[in-house]
Structure formats: structure tokens, C-alpha cells
Design an enzyme around this catalytic site. Structure first.
Site, PDB file in Angstrom:
ATOM      1  CB  CYS A 118      34.690  44.704  32.115  1.00 52.48           C
ATOM      2  SG  CYS A 118      34.130  43.164  31.370  1.00 52.48           S
ATOM      3  CG  HIS A 253      32.443  45.440  35.745  1.00 54.00           C
ATOM      4  ND1 HIS A 253      31.468  45.507  34.779  1.00 54.00           N
ATOM      5  CD2 HIS A 253      33.132  44.297  35.501  1.00 54.00           C
ATOM      6  CE1 HIS A 253      31.563  44.453  33.992  1.00 54.00           C
ATOM      7  NE2 HIS A 253      32.562  43.700  34.403  1.00 54.00           N
ATOM      8  CG  ASN A 283      30.384  41.109  32.872  1.00 56.30           C
ATOM      9  OD1 ASN A 283      30.319  42.265  32.468  1.00 56.30           O
ATOM     10  ND2 ASN A 283      31.525  40.512  33.166  1.00 56.30           N
TER      11      ASN A 283
HETATM   12  N1  ACO Z   1      26.959  25.264  34.825  1.00 59.86           N
HETATM   13  C1  ACO Z   1      27.264  24.154  35.515  1.00 59.86           C
HETATM   14  N2  ACO Z   1      28.526  23.777  35.784  1.00 59.86           N
HETATM   15  C2  ACO Z   1      29.497  24.568  35.329  1.00 59.86           C
HETATM   16  C3  ACO Z   1      29.261  25.744  34.603  1.00 59.86           C
HETATM   17  C4  ACO Z   1      27.910  26.075  34.345  1.00 59.86           C
HETATM   18  N3  ACO Z   1      27.556  27.183  33.667  1.00 59.86           N
HETATM   19  N4  ACO Z   1      30.435  26.305  34.300  1.00 59.86           N
HETATM   20  C5  ACO Z   1      31.393  25.534  34.818  1.00 59.86           C
HETATM   21  N5  ACO Z   1      30.841  24.467  35.445  1.00 59.86           N
HETATM   22  C6  ACO Z   1      31.503  23.384  36.143  1.00 59.86           C
HETATM   23  C7  ACO Z   1      32.881  23.122  35.625  1.00 59.86           C
HETATM   24  O1  ACO Z   1      32.861  22.280  34.483  1.00 59.86           O
HETATM   25  C8  ACO Z   1      33.522  22.466  36.803  1.00 59.86           C
HETATM   26  O2  ACO Z   1      33.112  21.113  36.832  1.00 59.86           O
HETATM   27  P1  ACO Z   1      34.131  19.950  37.271  1.00 59.86           P
HETATM   28  O3  ACO Z   1      34.510  20.300  38.680  1.00 59.86           O
HETATM   29  O4  ACO Z   1      33.314  18.725  37.122  1.00 59.86           O
HETATM   30  O5  ACO Z   1      35.271  20.069  36.321  1.00 59.86           O
HETATM   31  C9  ACO Z   1      32.885  23.160  38.000  1.00 59.86           C
HETATM   32  O6  ACO Z   1      31.675  23.762  37.500  1.00 59.86           O
HETATM   33  C10 ACO Z   1      33.768  24.211  38.596  1.00 59.86           C
HETATM   34  O7  ACO Z   1      34.263  25.016  37.531  1.00 59.86           O
HETATM   35  P2  ACO Z   1      35.117  26.284  37.809  1.00 59.86           P
HETATM   36  O8  ACO Z   1      35.397  27.006  36.522  1.00 59.86           O
HETATM   37  O9  ACO Z   1      36.278  25.904  38.665  1.00 59.86           O
HETATM   38  O10 ACO Z   1      34.065  27.117  38.647  1.00 59.86           O
HETATM   39  P3  ACO Z   1      34.339  28.307  39.613  1.00 59.86           P
HETATM   40  O11 ACO Z   1      33.899  27.969  40.954  1.00 59.86           O
HETATM   41  O12 ACO Z   1      35.694  28.911  39.430  1.00 59.86           O
HETATM   42  O13 ACO Z   1      33.279  29.366  39.050  1.00 59.86           O
HETATM   43  C11 ACO Z   1      33.241  31.334  37.678  1.00 59.86           C
HETATM   44  C12 ACO Z   1      33.374  29.820  37.709  1.00 59.86           C
HETATM   45  C13 ACO Z   1      31.847  31.710  38.177  1.00 59.86           C
HETATM   46  C14 ACO Z   1      33.387  31.829  36.263  1.00 59.86           C
HETATM   47  C15 ACO Z   1      34.324  31.922  38.613  1.00 59.86           C
HETATM   48  O14 ACO Z   1      35.590  31.447  38.253  1.00 59.86           O
HETATM   49  C16 ACO Z   1      34.330  33.398  38.609  1.00 59.86           C
HETATM   50  O15 ACO Z   1      33.498  34.008  39.201  1.00 59.86           O
HETATM   51  N6  ACO Z   1      35.329  34.002  37.966  1.00 59.86           N
HETATM   52  C17 ACO Z   1      35.387  35.417  37.813  1.00 59.86           C
HETATM   53  C18 ACO Z   1      35.376  35.690  36.414  1.00 59.86           C
HETATM   54  C19 ACO Z   1      34.292  36.603  35.985  1.00 59.86           C
HETATM   55  O16 ACO Z   1      33.289  36.878  36.594  1.00 59.86           O
HETATM   56  N7  ACO Z   1      34.534  37.103  34.819  1.00 59.86           N
HETATM   57  C20 ACO Z   1      33.667  37.974  34.177  1.00 59.86           C
HETATM   58  C21 ACO Z   1      34.437  38.710  33.167  1.00 59.86           C
HETATM   59  S1  ACO Z   1      35.762  39.553  33.881  1.00 59.86           S
HETATM   60  C22 ACO Z   1      35.122  40.803  34.660  1.00 59.86           C
HETATM   61  O17 ACO Z   1      34.193  41.373  34.183  1.00 59.86           O
HETATM   62  C23 ACO Z   1      35.703  41.147  35.950  1.00 59.86           C
END
Ligand code: ACO
Length: 326
Positions: A118, A253, A283
């Protein structure tokens, strides 16, 4: 006495390409166990574009490059180099950049791809800026083009809802300008090879029977993102003896609304000065910054003379920033 001029890489043109097919969160919810509410709340994403068969990395990069050349008023024969950032090239080799060269008819250029996930567009700006200032070329296309839909694991709802396809390109031209004139003022590139296991593709062209899918530890990426991005932004400000108040626009980004807001808050930048397109494009990795930049230039928000700060973080981890005056 005449003012001393300096050679800078000036943003002379910008172009974009987005695939025809738009996929809403509701449509993603028909495919995987997710919901519009979950995606919107956690990421700010409302829709993404997914490429059709003909919309390859090279095809989209070429279309974006054509737009950049047209707005700059430069013919393909005058392009000296093509630098294309991607994690989803058409082939391991030849590089996607030379495919773009062939399709454009940029017969006097040389081209190569860079792999920085990215952060690829920021890396591309850094390389192009150094080459232009060194006199290695007068006009360089920097392109970010990505077809992440081809490497998404649609059995993993935690990642497949986050990404989209698209391309953006800028034409950078070397010009001798005054101190307060336009151009890239500085670029700052970083990587940390001890964090390769939190965001990666679990395969490659060179691996038997394993083209690969994107794998991410979202929490870990999030944890590093805000801190590293804020430090890259502060580095750019310090290098130019500026404060966040001097910045007209932050064009980050576009990974996730919460990361974008977190960096903006850390800098004390009001939301009105941060360009956000993650809601429309999701993204798009190396393409996300030029896509966002183009939108804010074309709708008249970003104006000539303004200071624009770009930042990105991605798999590697890689991260960086670039400061430019329009
Ligand atoms: N729909 C519904 N539920 C979901 C989904 C979905 N698409 N994805 C995960 N869940 C559930 C999980 O199974 C989990 O359920 P559980 O509690 O029953 O086990 C719950 O949601 C929480 O999951 P987490 O992975 O802990 O969710 P989090 O709050 O961390 O959000 C996210 C996930 C949005 C990916 C977050 O970690 C984030 O923003 N990370 C940054 C990473 C990013 O944006 N990367 C992009 C690439 S890197 C870059 O470009 C910078």
C-alpha cells in the site's frame, strides 16, 4: 538580483481508472457472512469496484496514465520513465510498467515495477523525484494499479470486504522553480522487515500450486498504523520546518476511516482538510492515494500553490510520506 531556482519534480498531470463494476456492502453480504452496518461502522467503506476480466493491472494503469498525460499536455514519446507500483502485476515478468509502455506507445521511456504494497505510490514518488532531480529524465509517470479482487480470500470476511480495484497515475515533470514554487518538497520512506507476518500474500508465482491470498492480522496492523503514519507525517513537517497548521490538505492512503481519523486527530488536523475516498473505493492499495488526490484536484478542493501531505502504510511493513506544493 534574480532569485535562485531549484530543480523540482512538479505534478504536471493526474489520471485515474476505476473498473465498471461497483459492488456495494449489501452485495458483499450476499457473498460472505457480513453486513453493511459492520463494514460501514468498522471501516467507513460503502462500496468498492471489482475488475472484469479485461481490466488487468496493465490495462487500468494505462488508462490512468493516459489521463495523466492528457492533463499535463505531454505526448507519450516525451515520457522518460514509467514507475508502476503494484502487488498484483499481470505477470511476474515482464513488468506491468513495460506493458503500459507498449500500450501507451511511450517508446523513449524505460519502465519497471516496484513492490511496496500500500506504500507503493509514495515509494514511486520518492524514486521518481530523485531521478528527476538527478537529471535522469524530464518526465516520469508514477502509477499505482491494483486488482486485489484476484488475491482476496472470499472465505475470510475479515479481509475480503476491505479492498477494491483501481488505478491512479501522475506525471511528474522536472522544472526549475523558485523556493516557494511547486513540486515535491521531500519524501520519507521506511520499512520494518520484522513485521512481515502481519500482512502478506501466502503464495507467489514462484511457489508451486500457490498463487496466494491476502492474509492480515487486522488488529496488529491497526496498532502500528496510526503511530507509524503520524511519525512519517511529523518527519515530513520537521524536514520542511513546518507545522500541521501549514498543511492545506492531508491525502492519506485509504485503508480504513478509523486509521485516517486517528492520524488526523494525532496531528490536530480538522476533518475538512483530510481527503477521504475509502467510502467509495475501499482500500485500493498503491492506487488509493492518486485516486483520492485526483478527486480532490478535480472537484476544486486542492488548488495551485497549496501544500499537500501524502502518507501510506502497507504490507512489509512499509510506510512513508511525501510533501508537495501544487
Ligand atoms: N463482517 C462481520 N463480522 C466480522 C467481519 C465482517 N466482515 N470481519 C470480522 N468480523 C467479526 C469477527 O469474526 C469478530 O467476531 P467475534 O468477536 O465473534 O470473534 C468481530 O467481528 C471482531 O473482529 P476483529 O477482527 O477483532 O474486528 P476489529 O474491530 O479489529 O476490526 C478491522 C477489523 C476493520 C480489519 C480492523 O482490525 C482494522 O481496521 N484493522 C486495520 C487493518 C486495515 O485496515 N488493513 C488494511 C490493509 S493495511 C493498510 O492498508 C494500512
Amino acid at each position: 538580483m534574480s532569485e535562485r531556482l531549484r530543480r523540482r519534480a512538479v505534478l504536471a498531470g493526474i489520471g485515474t481508472y476505476l473498473p465498471e463494476k461497483i459492488v456495494s456492502n449489501a452485495e458483499m453480504a450476499e457473498r460472505v457472512d457480513t453486513s453493511d452496518e459492520w463494514i460501514t461502522e468498522r471501516t467507513g467503506i460503502r462500496q468498492r469496484h471489482f475488475a472484469g476480466r479485461h481490466e488487468t493491472c496493465a490495462f487500468m494503469g494505462t488508462e490512468a496514465a493516459r489521463g495523466a498525460l492528457a492533463t499535463a499536455g505531454i505526448v507519450p514519446e516525451n515520457v522518460g520513465a514509467i514507475i508502476l507500483a503494484t502487488s498484483t502485476p499481470d505477470q511476474a515478468f515482464p513488468s506491468t510498467a513495460v506493458h503500459v509502455q507498449g500500450m501507451l506507445g511511450a517508446k523513449n521511456a524505460f519502465g519497471f515495477d516496484i513492490s511496496a504494497a500500500c506504500s507503493g505510490f509514495i515509494y514511486g514518488l520518492g524514486i521518481a523525484e530523485a531521478m528527476l532531480r538527478a537529471g535522469q529524465a524530464n518526465h516520469i509517470l508514477v502509477i499505482g494499479s491494483e486488482v486485489y479482487s484476484r488475491i482476496l480470500n472470499f472465505a475470510d470476511r475479515g479481509t475480503c470486504v476491505l479492498f477494491g480495484d483501481g488505478a491512479g497515475a501522475v506525471l511528474l515533470s522536472a522544472r526549475d522553480v523558485a523556493e516557494d514554487g511547486p513540486g515535491i518538497l521531500s519524501t520519507h520512506l521506511h520499512s520494518d522487515g520484522t513485521l512481515t507476518d502481519i500482512l502478506y500474500v501466502d503464495g507467489a508465482v514462484g511457489q508451486p500450486d500457490k498463487p496466494g491470498h491476502l492474509v492480515m492480522n487486522g488488529r496488529e496492523v491497526f496498532r502500528h498504523a496510526v503511530t507509524l503514519l503520524a511519525s512519517a507525517v511529523n518527519e515530513a513537517l520537521a524536514a520542511n520546518d513546518l507545522t500541521a497548521k501549514d498543511i492545506d490538505w492531508l491525502v492519506p492512503h485509504q485503508a480504513n476511516r478509523r486509521i485516517i481519523d486517528g492520524v488526523g486527530r494525532k496531528l490536530g488536523l480538522p476533518q475538512e482538510r483530510v481527503v477521504v475516498t475509502v467510502d467509495q473505493h475501499a482500500n485500493t492499495s498503491a492506487a488509493s492515494i492518486p485516486l483520492a488526490l485526483a478527486q480532490a484536484i478535480n472537484d476544486g478542493r486542492i488548488k495551485p500553490g497549496q501544500l499537500v501531505l501524502l502518507e501510506a502504510l502497507g504490507g512489509g511493513l512499509t510506510w512513508g510520506s511525501a510533501l508537495l506544493r501544487m
